[in-house]
Scaffold this motif. Structure first.
Motif, PDB file in Angstrom:
ATOM      1  N   VAL A   1       1.078  -1.261  -0.079  1.00  0.00           N
ATOM      2  CA  VAL A   1       0.250   0.177  -0.296  1.00  0.00           C
ATOM      3  C   VAL A   1       0.910   1.001   0.530  1.00  0.00           C
ATOM      4  CG1 VAL A   1      -1.688   1.274   1.497  1.00  0.00           C
ATOM      5  CG2 VAL A   1      -1.658  -1.233   1.103  1.00  0.00           C
ATOM      6  N   CYS A   2       0.138   1.977  -0.651  1.00  0.00           N
ATOM      7  CA  CYS A   2       1.019   3.668  -0.864  1.00  0.00           C
ATOM      8  C   CYS A   2       0.091   4.596   0.047  1.00  0.00           C
ATOM      9  CB  CYS A   2       1.843   3.527  -2.136  1.00  0.00           C
ATOM     10  SG  CYS A   2       2.888   4.920  -1.697  1.00  0.00           S
ATOM     11  N   ASN A   3       0.519   5.430   0.617  1.00  0.00           N
ATOM     12  CA  ASN A   3      -0.225   6.999   0.321  1.00  0.00           C
ATOM     13  C   ASN A   3       0.156   8.345  -0.121  1.00  0.00           C
ATOM     14  OD1 ASN A   3       1.996   6.790   2.288  1.00  0.00           O
ATOM     15  ND2 ASN A   3       1.469   6.706   4.397  1.00  0.00           N
ATOM     16  N   LEU A   4       1.373   8.375  -1.340  1.00  0.00           N
ATOM     17  CA  LEU A   4       1.153   9.017  -1.540  1.00  0.00           C
ATOM     18  C   LEU A   4       0.939   8.795  -3.366  1.00  0.00           C
ATOM     19  CD1 LEU A   4       4.912  10.466  -0.849  1.00  0.00           C
ATOM     20  CD2 LEU A   4       2.554  10.863   0.483  1.00  0.00           C
ATOM     21  N   GLU A   5       0.953   9.928  -3.721  1.00  0.00           N
ATOM     22  CA  GLU A   5       0.691   9.959  -5.303  1.00  0.00           C
ATOM     23  C   GLU A   5       1.797  10.687  -6.207  1.00  0.00           C
ATOM     24  OE1 GLU A   5      -3.083  11.751  -5.328  1.00  0.00           O
ATOM     25  OE2 GLU A   5      -3.684  10.929  -4.054  1.00  0.00           O
ATOM     26  N   CYS A   6       3.260  10.040  -6.162  1.00  0.00           N
ATOM     27  CA  CYS A   6       4.051  11.000  -7.092  1.00  0.00           C
ATOM     28  C   CYS A   6       4.165  10.769  -8.366  1.00  0.00           C
ATOM     29  CB  CYS A   6       5.321  10.308  -6.171  1.00  0.00           C
ATOM     30  SG  CYS A   6       5.528  10.399  -5.242  1.00  0.00           S
ATOM     31  N   ALA A   7       3.860  11.900  -9.008  1.00  0.00           N
ATOM     32  CA  ALA A   7       4.406  11.797  -9.992  1.00  0.00           C
ATOM     33  C   ALA A   7       4.900  10.856 -11.289  1.00  0.00           C
ATOM     34  CB  ALA A   7       4.616  13.601 -10.779  1.00  0.00           C
ATOM     35  N   PHE A   8       5.917  10.816 -10.953  1.00  0.00           N
ATOM     36  CA  PHE A   8       6.859  10.454 -11.728  1.00  0.00           C
ATOM     37  C   PHE A   8       7.081   8.642 -11.215  1.00  0.00           C
ATOM     38  CE2 PHE A   8       8.888  11.171  -7.759  1.00  0.00           C
ATOM     39  CZ  PHE A   8       9.303  10.453  -7.295  1.00  0.00           C
ATOM     40  N   CYS A   9       5.630   8.013 -10.859  1.00  0.00           N
ATOM     41  CA  CYS A   9       5.958   6.276 -10.346  1.00  0.00           C
ATOM     42  C   CYS A   9       4.413   6.051 -10.823  1.00  0.00           C
ATOM     43  CB  CYS A   9       5.484   7.073  -8.434  1.00  0.00           C
ATOM     44  SG  CYS A   9       5.453   4.860  -7.756  1.00  0.00           S
ATOM     45  N   SER A  10       4.532   5.013 -11.404  1.00  0.00           N
ATOM     46  CA  SER A  10       3.260   4.191 -11.949  1.00  0.00           C
ATOM     47  C   SER A  10       3.291   3.555 -11.123  1.00  0.00           C
ATOM     48  CB  SER A  10       3.563   4.140 -13.643  1.00  0.00           C
ATOM     49  OG  SER A  10       5.108   2.926 -13.215  1.00  0.00           O
ATOM     50  N   ARG A  11       3.006   3.195  -9.737  1.00  0.00           N
ATOM     51  CA  ARG A  11       2.474   2.367  -8.762  1.00  0.00           C
ATOM     52  C   ARG A  11       2.157   2.518  -8.925  1.00  0.00           C
ATOM     53  NH1 ARG A  11       6.900   1.498  -6.011  1.00  0.00           N
ATOM     54  NH2 ARG A  11       8.596   0.403  -7.846  1.00  0.00           N
ATOM     55  N   LYS A  12      -0.008   3.255  -8.591  1.00  0.00           N
ATOM     56  CA  LYS A  12      -0.852   3.957  -8.006  1.00  0.00           C
ATOM     57  C   LYS A  12      -0.945   2.858  -7.249  1.00  0.00           C
ATOM     58  CE  LYS A  12      -2.359   6.509 -12.321  1.00  0.00           C
ATOM     59  NZ  LYS A  12      -3.043   6.390 -12.780  1.00  0.00           N
TER      60      LYS A  12
ATOM     61  N   THR B   1      11.589   4.825   3.216  1.00  0.00           N
ATOM     62  CA  THR B   1      10.362   4.997   3.055  1.00  0.00           C
ATOM     63  C   THR B   1      10.138   6.947   2.882  1.00  0.00           C
ATOM     64  OG1 THR B   1       8.285   6.044   5.098  1.00  0.00           O
ATOM     65  CG2 THR B   1      10.592   5.647   5.544  1.00  0.00           C
ATOM     66  N   ASN B   2       8.709   6.939   2.442  1.00  0.00           N
ATOM     67  CA  ASN B   2       8.151   8.474   2.087  1.00  0.00           C
ATOM     68  C   ASN B   2       8.231   9.319   2.813  1.00  0.00           C
ATOM     69  OD1 ASN B   2       5.982   8.137   2.536  1.00  0.00           O
ATOM     70  ND2 ASN B   2       4.443   7.633   1.172  1.00  0.00           N
ATOM     71  N   GLY B   3       8.300   8.920   3.975  1.00  0.00           N
ATOM     72  CA  GLY B   3       7.882   9.889   5.422  1.00  0.00           C
ATOM     73  C   GLY B   3       7.086  10.508   5.806  1.00  0.00           C
TER      74      GLY B   3
ATOM     75  N   THR C   1      10.320   0.782 -11.679  1.00  0.00           N
ATOM     76  CA  THR C   1      10.384   2.336 -11.343  1.00  0.00           C
ATOM     77  C   THR C   1      10.432   2.606 -11.096  1.00  0.00           C
ATOM     78  OG1 THR C   1       8.054   3.372 -11.126  1.00  0.00           O
ATOM     79  CG2 THR C   1       8.358   1.499 -10.821  1.00  0.00           C
ATOM     80  N   PHE C   2      10.294   2.636  -9.543  1.00  0.00           N
ATOM     81  CA  PHE C   2      10.932   3.209  -8.418  1.00  0.00           C
ATOM     82  C   PHE C   2      10.957   2.211  -7.190  1.00  0.00           C
ATOM     83  CE2 PHE C   2      11.292   5.865  -4.937  1.00  0.00           C
ATOM     84  CZ  PHE C   2      12.236   7.362  -5.203  1.00  0.00           C
ATOM     85  N   SER C   3      11.982   2.583  -6.942  1.00  0.00           N
ATOM     86  CA  SER C   3      12.152   1.696  -5.743  1.00  0.00           C
ATOM     87  C   SER C   3      12.856   2.902  -4.438  1.00  0.00           C
ATOM     88  CB  SER C   3      12.737   0.674  -5.260  1.00  0.00           C
ATOM     89  OG  SER C   3      13.713   0.377  -4.075  1.00  0.00           O
ATOM     90  N   HIS C   4      12.002   2.959  -3.705  1.00  0.00           N
ATOM     91  CA  HIS C   4      12.835   3.795  -2.415  1.00  0.00           C
ATOM     92  C   HIS C   4      14.247   3.251  -1.125  1.00  0.00           C
ATOM     93  CE1 HIS C   4       8.594   5.692  -1.542  1.00  0.00           C
ATOM     94  NE2 HIS C   4       8.385   4.586  -2.045  1.00  0.00           N
ATOM     95  N   GLY C   5      14.995   1.998  -1.593  1.00  0.00           N
ATOM     96  CA  GLY C   5      15.869   1.829  -1.523  1.00  0.00           C
ATOM     97  C   GLY C   5      16.806   2.776  -1.505  1.00  0.00           C
TER      98      GLY C   5
HETATM   99 FE1  SF4 Z   1       4.336   5.637  -3.138  1.00  0.00          FE
HETATM  100 FE2  SF4 Z   1       7.233   5.504  -3.765  1.00  0.00          FE
HETATM  101 FE3  SF4 Z   1       5.612   5.489  -5.530  1.00  0.00          FE
HETATM  102 FE4  SF4 Z   1       6.298   7.366  -3.954  1.00  0.00          FE
HETATM  103  S1  SF4 Z   1       7.493   6.159  -5.517  1.00  0.00           S
HETATM  104  S2  SF4 Z   1       3.951   6.097  -5.122  1.00  0.00           S
HETATM  105  S3  SF4 Z   1       5.707   7.199  -2.667  1.00  0.00           S
HETATM  106  S4  SF4 Z   1       5.050   4.221  -4.163  1.00  0.00           S
END
Ligand code: SF4
Ligand code: SF4
Length: 286
Positions: free
Chosen positions: A28-39, A110-112, A282-286
């Motif tokens: 689960v995620c709680n943000l809507e990052c413009a570059f992340c295609s994982r909604k 984490t996105n923090g 796409t993007f990993s928080h690591g």
């Molecule tokens: Fe969530 Fe991370 Fe994607 Fe942002 S980049 S929407 S914080 S999974």
């Protein structure tokens, strides 16, 4: 604790060959990052994707098998595929894995957004290293990167959301660093949006207690698909800006949220996870 982490963690400066296993327990995620295609909804709506996210209980067995393939593994990391603090799965996993394999470092990315309020819980769990993705420390810039967020029971947008996110990230970093946890900050470099803002981010996160900084060039996709992909020169320039304030990490491999092995040398994820993520690279928080 900091020295142990520096010696044993491949992403925090370990000189010898050290590996890590990422446990994909947090869908689960709680943000809507413009570059992340994982909604968030995509995660929840697509049948089959949930099956590729493992449970905290299953994670213990995955770690046991991973150590057979790669005894150099010294770190258990949780970096997604959503945000590890947006559900309780990461905390539960660290409890179970920590009991069975107490010698492994615990690393969370984490996105923090929830870091400030969950910091005490993470400290009590014995977290060793933390990565927080901070893409802006000024609300007007942050709004261009993140359209909105879900915080507790409400959805917030615009500068209100941006202010909330930045406040929680910096307060969370402060608490974690004060408790002796090694904190790294990741920033996605977006030429059109935050390239002139890197020094400011580096200064603020360093003042908050972060000790390492990692700049990740944007992969142009989703809402930012028309942005330019930063060049090596862009990356070098951004690192030079950041270096005035904080040590810059240069060996990031952009690990997936299910990576297993020694970064840049081997990957055993196909043998550990029966079915790798259906998510796009796409993007990993690591
Ligand atoms: Fe969530 Fe991370 Fe994607 Fe942002 S980049 S929407 S914080 S999974
Ligand atoms: Fe921890 Fe990130 Fe390294 Fe994974 S890639 S082990 S989450 S710092």
């Amino acid at each position: 604790m900091k020295n142990r982490a520096k010696e044993m963690h491949p992403c925090f400066g370990a000189k010898t060959n050290r590996g890590r296993i990422h446990l994909p327990v947090s869908p689960v995620c709680n943000l809507e990052c413009a570059f992340c295609s994982r909604k968030i909804n995509r995660t929840e709506n697509r049948p089959g994707v949930a099956a590729t996210v493992i449970t905290p209980q299953a994670a213990v067995e995955h770690v046991r098998r991973a150590l057979v393939f790669c005894p150099e593994i010294s770190v258990v990391g949780i970096a997604g595929p959503g945000d590890p603090l947006a559900s309780d799965a990461a905390a539960e996993t660290f409890k179970l894995v920590g009991k069975r394999f107490p010698h492994l470092l615990k690393c969370l990315s984490t996105n923090g957004l929830l870091l400030d309020e969950r910091a005490d819980e993470l400290i009590a769990l014995g977290l060793d290293t933390l990565t927080v993705t901070v893409n802006a420390v000024e609300p007007e810039i942050q709004t261009k990167i993140n359209a909105g967020l879900v915080y507790h029971d409400g959805r917030y947008e615009g500068e209100e959301a941006a202010r909330m996110l930045i406040r929680n990230q910096l307060a969370g970093i402060r608490k974690m660093a004060k408790a002796g946890i090694l904190v790294k900050v990741n920033t996605v470099l977006i030429n059109e949006i935050n390239s002139a803002h890197i020094a400011h981010i580096a200064r603020e996160v360093s003042e908050a207690g972060a000790s390492l900084y990692n700049i990740i060039p944007l992969i142009p996709q989703h809402k930012l698909e028309n942005c330019a992909e930063p060049t090596c020169m862009d990356l070098i320039a951004a690192r030079e800006q950041a270096e005035k304030y904080i040590e810059v990490f240069r060996h990031c491999r952009h690990c997936r949220a299910d990576a297993v092995g020694i970064p840049g040398q081997n990957d055993f994820a196909d043998r550990i996870y029966a079915e790798r993520f259906a998510f796009e690279e796409t993007f990993s928080h690591g």
